[in-house]
Motif scaffolding. Structure first.
Motif, short mmCIF file in Angstrom:
data_model
loop_
_atom_site.label_atom_id
_atom_site.label_comp_id
_atom_site.label_asym_id
_atom_site.label_seq_id
_atom_site.Cartn_x
_atom_site.Cartn_y
_atom_site.Cartn_z
N UNK A 3 0.80 -1.24 -0.11
CA UNK A 3 -0.03 -0.10 0.01
C UNK A 3 0.93 1.27 0.03
N UNK A 4 1.99 1.20 0.84
CA UNK A 4 2.78 2.38 0.66
C UNK A 4 3.36 2.45 -0.44
N UNK A 7 0.93 4.02 -3.06
CA UNK A 7 0.62 5.60 -2.82
C UNK A 7 1.93 6.35 -3.38
N UNK A 8 3.18 5.89 -3.25
CA UNK A 8 4.26 6.55 -3.74
C UNK A 8 4.16 6.39 -5.26
N UNK A 9 3.80 5.38 -6.02
CA UNK A 9 3.69 5.26 -7.28
C UNK A 9 2.64 6.18 -7.74
N UNK A 10 1.64 6.09 -7.14
CA UNK A 10 0.54 7.21 -7.31
C UNK A 10 1.04 8.76 -7.42
N UNK A 11 1.78 9.10 -6.48
CA UNK A 11 2.17 10.34 -6.41
C UNK A 11 3.31 10.55 -7.59
N UNK A 12 4.01 9.70 -7.85
CA UNK A 12 4.93 10.05 -9.09
C UNK A 12 4.18 10.00 -10.45
N UNK A 13 3.17 9.19 -10.35
CA UNK A 13 2.33 9.02 -11.77
C UNK A 13 1.77 10.42 -12.04
#
Length: 67
Positions: A3-4, A7-13
């Motif tokens: 899940x962490x 969230x990190x990947x979503x932010x970078x995307x």
């Protein structure tokens, strides 16, 4: 931890930061190689987790517009 990573990947995307995604992908791939070489303990659970992280990161990269 997935899940962490999600969230990190979503932010970078959202930031369209391909370089950052490629860096964390390379880090996870290196970690996976290191875990595969571990002796004396069973790294199966860690390998599974890192593999899941790699899948999440690759999915994020796939959503970005090609350079």
């Amino acid at each position: 931890m997935s899940r962490s990573v999600e969230l990190i990947v979503e932010g970078y995307v959202r930031l369209n930061d391909r370089d950052a995604l490629e860096e964390i992908l390379a880090h996870r791939q290196d970690l996976l190689r290191q875990l595969a070489a571990v002796t004396g303990v069973d790294p199966k659970q860690a390998i599974t987790q890192v593999s899941e992280d790699i899948t999440i990161i690759e999915a994020g990269l796939a959503t970005l517009v090609p350079e």
